[in-house]
Design an enzyme around this catalytic site. Structure first.
Site, mmCIF file in Angstrom:
data_model
loop_
_atom_site.group_PDB
_atom_site.id
_atom_site.type_symbol
_atom_site.label_atom_id
_atom_site.label_comp_id
_atom_site.label_asym_id
_atom_site.label_seq_id
_atom_site.Cartn_x
_atom_site.Cartn_y
_atom_site.Cartn_z
ATOM 1 N N THR A 73 0.855 -1.196 0.000
ATOM 2 C CA THR A 73 0.000 0.000 0.000
ATOM 3 C C THR A 73 0.887 1.240 0.000
ATOM 4 O O THR A 73 0.709 2.153 -0.824
ATOM 5 C CB THR A 73 -0.941 -0.003 1.219
ATOM 6 O OG1 THR A 73 -1.769 -1.169 1.149
ATOM 7 C CG2 THR A 73 -1.818 1.240 1.255
ATOM 8 N N ASN A 152 -6.229 -9.266 -7.653
ATOM 9 C CA ASN A 152 -6.413 -9.934 -6.368
ATOM 10 C C ASN A 152 -7.805 -10.521 -6.177
ATOM 11 O O ASN A 152 -7.986 -11.428 -5.388
ATOM 12 C CB ASN A 152 -6.093 -8.968 -5.221
ATOM 13 C CG ASN A 152 -6.718 -7.602 -5.408
ATOM 14 O OD1 ASN A 152 -6.528 -6.946 -6.429
ATOM 15 N ND2 ASN A 152 -7.486 -7.180 -4.444
ATOM 16 N N GLN A 180 0.173 -9.887 -6.220
ATOM 17 C CA GLN A 180 -0.426 -11.217 -6.354
ATOM 18 C C GLN A 180 0.321 -12.081 -7.362
ATOM 19 O O GLN A 180 0.193 -13.308 -7.338
ATOM 20 C CB GLN A 180 -1.894 -11.096 -6.786
ATOM 21 C CG GLN A 180 -2.788 -10.359 -5.792
ATOM 22 C CD GLN A 180 -3.164 -11.210 -4.576
ATOM 23 O OE1 GLN A 180 -3.116 -12.450 -4.614
ATOM 24 N NE2 GLN A 180 -3.545 -10.559 -3.487
ATOM 25 N N SER A 200 4.607 -7.382 -1.787
ATOM 26 C CA SER A 200 4.297 -7.346 -0.358
ATOM 27 C C SER A 200 4.680 -8.656 0.318
ATOM 28 O O SER A 200 4.462 -9.735 -0.246
ATOM 29 C CB SER A 200 2.793 -7.095 -0.193
ATOM 30 O OG SER A 200 2.415 -7.268 1.156
ATOM 31 N N HIS A 202 3.482 -10.212 3.144
ATOM 32 C CA HIS A 202 2.494 -11.131 3.729
ATOM 33 C C HIS A 202 1.620 -11.854 2.720
ATOM 34 O O HIS A 202 0.861 -12.749 3.082
ATOM 35 C CB HIS A 202 1.633 -10.401 4.775
ATOM 36 C CG HIS A 202 0.618 -9.465 4.205
ATOM 37 N ND1 HIS A 202 -0.714 -9.793 4.134
ATOM 38 C CD2 HIS A 202 0.722 -8.223 3.692
ATOM 39 C CE1 HIS A 202 -1.385 -8.770 3.611
ATOM 40 N NE2 HIS A 202 -0.529 -7.806 3.340
ATOM 41 N N THR A 238 14.608 4.123 10.478
ATOM 42 C CA THR A 238 15.401 2.925 10.752
ATOM 43 C C THR A 238 14.735 1.699 10.137
ATOM 44 O O THR A 238 13.532 1.497 10.293
ATOM 45 C CB THR A 238 15.556 2.729 12.278
ATOM 46 O OG1 THR A 238 16.149 3.917 12.806
ATOM 47 C CG2 THR A 238 16.426 1.529 12.597
ATOM 48 N N CYS A 326 -21.886 -5.757 2.794
ATOM 49 C CA CYS A 326 -23.066 -5.042 3.243
ATOM 50 C C CYS A 326 -22.693 -4.323 4.518
ATOM 51 O O CYS A 326 -22.675 -4.923 5.585
ATOM 52 C CB CYS A 326 -24.150 -6.057 3.563
ATOM 53 S SG CYS A 326 -25.613 -5.898 2.582
HETATM 54 C C1 LIG Z 1 -2.673 -6.929 -0.645
HETATM 55 C C2 LIG Z 1 -2.479 -6.115 -1.851
HETATM 56 C C3 LIG Z 1 -1.907 -4.838 -1.770
HETATM 57 C C4 LIG Z 1 -1.544 -4.189 -0.452
HETATM 58 O O1 LIG Z 1 -0.452 -4.805 0.152
HETATM 59 P P1 LIG Z 1 -0.100 -4.525 1.697
HETATM 60 O O2 LIG Z 1 1.298 -4.996 1.846
HETATM 61 O O3 LIG Z 1 -1.080 -5.323 2.501
HETATM 62 O O4 LIG Z 1 -0.226 -3.059 1.942
HETATM 63 C C5 LIG Z 1 -1.709 -4.140 -2.943
HETATM 64 N N1 LIG Z 1 -2.050 -4.675 -4.136
HETATM 65 C C6 LIG Z 1 -2.594 -5.895 -4.252
HETATM 66 C C7 LIG Z 1 -2.928 -6.433 -5.604
HETATM 67 C C8 LIG Z 1 -2.837 -6.650 -3.114
HETATM 68 O O5 LIG Z 1 -3.402 -7.852 -3.241
#
Ligand SMILES: *Cc1c(COP(=O)(O)O)cnc(C)c1O
Length: 401
Positions: A73, A152, A180, A200, A202, A238, A326
């Site tokens: 992000t 995603n 992704q 990213s 995670h 840092t 929702c």
């Molecule tokens: C999850 C995702 C992000 C954001 O990544 P973060 O490290 O969670 O901020 C951006 N782009 C896509 C396509 C994602 O799936």
């Protein structure tokens, strides 16, 4: 004992044990500040620089072209705003797609308020950006094209090389959000002509809160965080040594066995898709059937709310996700499903299942069995499904009041 099944790997993934093991020493033993000159600092810096090298090797760039951030992000925000502001003397037009992650879209919206002009490309029904449309909108004022490598939500993998080549021919900087796609498709930024890329931790069995930006040498970008000389003076603060070490290892591992892992995932996913499409009526696959992320199945269930399916599966320990939620009686629809032209009732009935290598066929069978029951129950309960059989068209927020 309730069985717990995680099919939301597009939202986040568990940290791999191998990655964790590599990170551990950097929490306590190797605690120096990587910017320090002394041996404590040098040891920490060695871990950071190894991570930079591993990522560079995985995507085909130079280590000095990698910048660490707090995640994709942040990196996407930085690319859009930083490249726009550092190149505004060349033009004020940016092209992106309607399929992008909010970290790209919202950054573009911000730029529009500052006087930049942004074109949001449509996608075809399979989720592909069209090259002819892209060419149609490129003009002498265009300074940046940003199109994600793989989506995603629906999993569609773009014709990345063709888009990158088009940008190159037009002399426009090309950025891709590859969060992704890394680990699912081979990406070589040098060969493909990609100027900028984000990833990213995670999303690929690495730690949360860390990501990276690849930016080709020579591309101007403004500073993101001032007050520190880290990351070439562009992103002060840092460095998060353990997370960066983990990211480097995770990228190395996930890009090592793409072919074999993709094949396994595709088999499991296609088994699931076939079961669902044949055993449950009024279902269809969203996104392209073949050119899609190997672990992604996004399915539209007619005459039922996807969110209701998600909540009922959750009660049985099964984690999936929906693009539409929702919230406080307002239905927020998936901008991606809307961009591919899916009718409203099917947008609301769509559910994303994203697999990992630790999922099994037994789990898939269990989920399909539960899914059949949940969809039947919801359709039996729903006055809309009963009154509108064969008609479709449920725009209302009926699941939670
Ligand atoms: C999850 C995702 C992000 C954001 O990544 P973060 O490290 O969670 O901020 C951006 N782009 C896509 C396509 C994602 O799936």
């Amino acid at each position: 004992m309730e069985q717990k099944i995680y099919l939301d790997n597009a939202a986040t993934t568990p940290l791999s044990r191998e990655v964790l093991a590599e990170m551990m020493p950097y929490f306590d033993t190797v605690y120096g500040n990587p910017s320090s000159i002394h041996s404590f600092g040098r040891d920490a810096r060695a871990g950071v620089e190894q991570a930079r090298e591993r990522i560079a090797k995985a995507i085909g760039c130079r280590p000095s072209e990698i910048y660490f951030t707090s995640g994709a992000t942040e990196a996407n925000n930085w690319v859009i705003e930083g490249i726009a502001s550092a190149n505004k003397h060349k033009g004020n037009h940016i092209i992106t797609s309607r399929l992008e992650h909010p970290s790209i879209l919202e950054a573009c919206k911000k730029l529009e308020k500052q006087g930049f002009r942004v074109t949001y490309l449509n996608a075809d029904k399979n989720g592909f950006v069209r090259i002819d449309e892209l060419l149609h909108y490129v003009c002498p004022d265009t300074i940046l094209i940003s199109v994600m490598a793989a989506n995603n939500e629906i999993g569609t993998i773009q014709n990345l090389q063709a888009i990158a080549q088009t940008a190159k021919e037009k002399g426009v900087i090309f950025h891709t959000d590859a969060v992704q796609a890394i680990g699912a498709v081979n990406i070589n930024v040098a060969e493909m002509g990609i100027d900028s890329l984000t990833l990213s931790g995670h999303k690929l069995n690495g730690p949360k809160g860390v990501g990276a930006l690849y930016l080709r040498h020579g591309i101007a970008i403004s500073k993101l965080i001032v007050g520190g000389e880290q990351e070439n003076g562009l992103r002060g603060g840092t460095l998060n040594t353990p997370a960066i070490v983990g990211l480097g290892r995770a990228v190395e591992l996930i890009t090592r066995d793409i072919i074999i892992n993709s094949k396994k995932l595709r088999m499991l996913r296609d088994y699931f898709i076939n079961q669902v499409l044949t055993k449950i009526e009024l279902t269809q696959l969203n996104g392209h059937a073949i050119q899609r992320l190997p672990n992604n199945a996004n399915i539209a269930f007619g005459q039922v709310e996807g969110e209701a399916i998600m909540l009922m599966l959750d009660m049985q320990g099964i984690a999936v996700s929906t693009g539409s939620a929702c919230s406080s009686n307002k239905l927020e629809q998936s901008h991606v499903l809307s961009a591919i032209g899916l009718p409203n009732d099917l947008i609301n009935g769509s559910v994303r299942f994203s697999f990992s290598l630790s999922n099994t066929r037994q789990e898939v069978d269990y989920v399909v069995e539960k899914l059949i029951a949940v969809v039947k129950k919801l359709r039996d309960m729903s006055p809309i499904a009963k009154s509108q059989v064969g008609k479709g068209g449920n725009d209302e927020c009926t699941t939670r009041k």
